[in-house]
Design a protein around this motif. Structure first.
Motif, short mmCIF file in Angstrom:
data_model
loop_
_atom_site.label_atom_id
_atom_site.label_comp_id
_atom_site.label_asym_id
_atom_site.label_seq_id
_atom_site.Cartn_x
_atom_site.Cartn_y
_atom_site.Cartn_z
N ALA A 121 0.83 -1.20 0.00
CA ALA A 121 0.00 0.00 0.00
C ALA A 121 0.87 1.25 0.00
O ALA A 121 0.59 2.22 -0.72
N LEU A 122 1.94 1.24 0.79
CA LEU A 122 2.87 2.36 0.83
C LEU A 122 3.50 2.58 -0.54
O LEU A 122 3.54 3.70 -1.04
N GLY A 123 3.98 1.52 -1.14
CA GLY A 123 4.62 1.63 -2.45
C GLY A 123 3.69 2.19 -3.51
O GLY A 123 4.08 3.06 -4.31
N ARG A 124 2.44 1.70 -3.53
CA ARG A 124 1.47 2.21 -4.51
C ARG A 124 1.23 3.70 -4.31
O ARG A 124 1.18 4.47 -5.28
N LYS A 125 1.10 4.12 -3.06
CA LYS A 125 0.84 5.53 -2.78
C LYS A 125 2.04 6.40 -3.14
O LYS A 125 1.87 7.50 -3.70
N LEU A 126 3.25 5.93 -2.84
CA LEU A 126 4.44 6.70 -3.20
C LEU A 126 4.56 6.84 -4.71
O LEU A 126 4.84 7.93 -5.22
N ARG A 127 4.35 5.76 -5.44
CA ARG A 127 4.44 5.81 -6.89
C ARG A 127 3.36 6.74 -7.46
O ARG A 127 3.63 7.55 -8.34
N GLU A 128 2.15 6.59 -6.95
CA GLU A 128 1.04 7.44 -7.41
C GLU A 128 1.36 8.91 -7.19
O GLU A 128 1.16 9.74 -8.08
N THR A 129 1.89 9.24 -6.02
CA THR A 129 2.25 10.62 -5.69
C THR A 129 3.36 11.12 -6.61
O THR A 129 3.28 12.24 -7.14
N ARG A 130 4.38 10.29 -6.81
CA ARG A 130 5.49 10.69 -7.68
C ARG A 130 5.01 10.95 -9.10
O ARG A 130 5.37 11.96 -9.72
N GLU A 131 4.17 10.06 -9.62
CA GLU A 131 3.69 10.21 -10.98
C GLU A 131 2.76 11.41 -11.13
O GLU A 131 2.80 12.10 -12.15
N ARG A 155 3.02 14.14 -9.55
CA ARG A 155 3.89 15.32 -9.55
C ARG A 155 4.72 15.41 -10.84
O ARG A 155 5.34 16.43 -11.09
N GLY A 156 4.76 14.32 -11.59
CA GLY A 156 5.56 14.31 -12.81
C GLY A 156 7.04 14.13 -12.56
O GLY A 156 7.87 14.44 -13.41
N ASP A 157 7.38 13.60 -11.37
CA ASP A 157 8.79 13.37 -11.02
C ASP A 157 9.28 12.04 -11.58
O ASP A 157 8.52 11.08 -11.68
N ARG A 158 10.55 12.01 -11.89
CA ARG A 158 11.19 10.76 -12.30
C ARG A 158 11.72 10.04 -11.07
O ARG A 158 12.04 10.66 -10.06
N LEU A 159 11.79 8.74 -11.18
CA LEU A 159 12.31 7.91 -10.09
C LEU A 159 13.69 8.38 -9.66
O LEU A 159 13.98 8.52 -8.46
N VAL A 160 14.53 8.66 -10.62
CA VAL A 160 15.91 9.06 -10.33
C VAL A 160 15.96 10.38 -9.56
O VAL A 160 16.79 10.54 -8.66
N ASP A 161 15.08 11.31 -9.88
CA ASP A 161 15.09 12.60 -9.19
C ASP A 161 14.64 12.48 -7.74
O ASP A 161 15.24 13.06 -6.84
N VAL A 162 13.60 11.70 -7.50
CA VAL A 162 13.11 11.51 -6.13
C VAL A 162 14.15 10.75 -5.30
O VAL A 162 14.42 11.11 -4.15
N ALA A 163 14.74 9.73 -5.89
CA ALA A 163 15.76 8.96 -5.17
C ALA A 163 16.94 9.85 -4.79
O ALA A 163 17.44 9.78 -3.66
N GLU A 164 17.35 10.71 -5.70
CA GLU A 164 18.47 11.60 -5.42
C GLU A 164 18.13 12.56 -4.28
O GLU A 164 18.93 12.75 -3.37
N ARG A 165 16.94 13.15 -4.33
CA ARG A 165 16.54 14.09 -3.27
C ARG A 165 16.40 13.38 -1.93
O ARG A 165 16.67 13.95 -0.88
N ALA A 166 15.98 12.10 -1.94
CA ALA A 166 15.80 11.34 -0.69
C ALA A 166 17.13 10.79 -0.18
O ALA A 166 17.21 10.35 0.96
N GLY A 167 18.14 10.78 -1.03
CA GLY A 167 19.44 10.24 -0.62
C GLY A 167 19.50 8.73 -0.63
O GLY A 167 20.22 8.13 0.18
N ILE A 168 18.72 8.10 -1.53
CA ILE A 168 18.74 6.64 -1.64
C ILE A 168 18.97 6.27 -3.10
O ILE A 168 18.88 7.10 -3.99
#
Length: 115
Positions: free
Chosen positions: A18-28, A30-43
């Protein structure tokens, strides 16, 4: 005759799914790329991808970092996940049914009432 219940319901989703679905939904949204969110999160991108697919059980610190990278309050994220789980339960309740309509008791119950 005894009532037969249909127990073919799917199990409730796991927290990490459920967490993963919500995070992906939120990222998409916002129009963010996986790489950008990962970089900002430090992972790593791979780890964030695993979280979004519900394959990893991230720590509370990791969840906070990803939520921060998405610009989402942790409370709002949790409320969104709770809403998704609630919707899942409502959908499952609609599919849970008995083999016959509820009405007059039958079987041993009817026999006990008749006595």
């Amino acid at each position: 005759m005894a009532e037969i219940l249909d127990f073919t319901r799917e199990p409730e989703p796991l927290w990490r799914e459920a967490l993963g679905r919500k995070l992906r939904e939120t990222r998409e949204e916002r129009g963010d790329r996986l790489v950008d969110v990962a970089e900002r999160a430090g992972i790593s991108v791979q780890y964030l991808s695993e979280i979004e697919r519900g394959r990893k059980e991230p720590s509370s610190e990791m969840i906070a970092a990803v939520a921060g990278a998405l610009g989402v309050e942790l409370a709002d994220l949790l409320i969104g996940i709770a809403g998704q789980v609630r919707n899942f339960r409502v959908q499952q309740a609609r599919h849970f049914h008995t083999s016959r309509p509820m009405g007059r008791p039958s079987g041993p119950v009817a026999m006990a009432l008749a006595a």
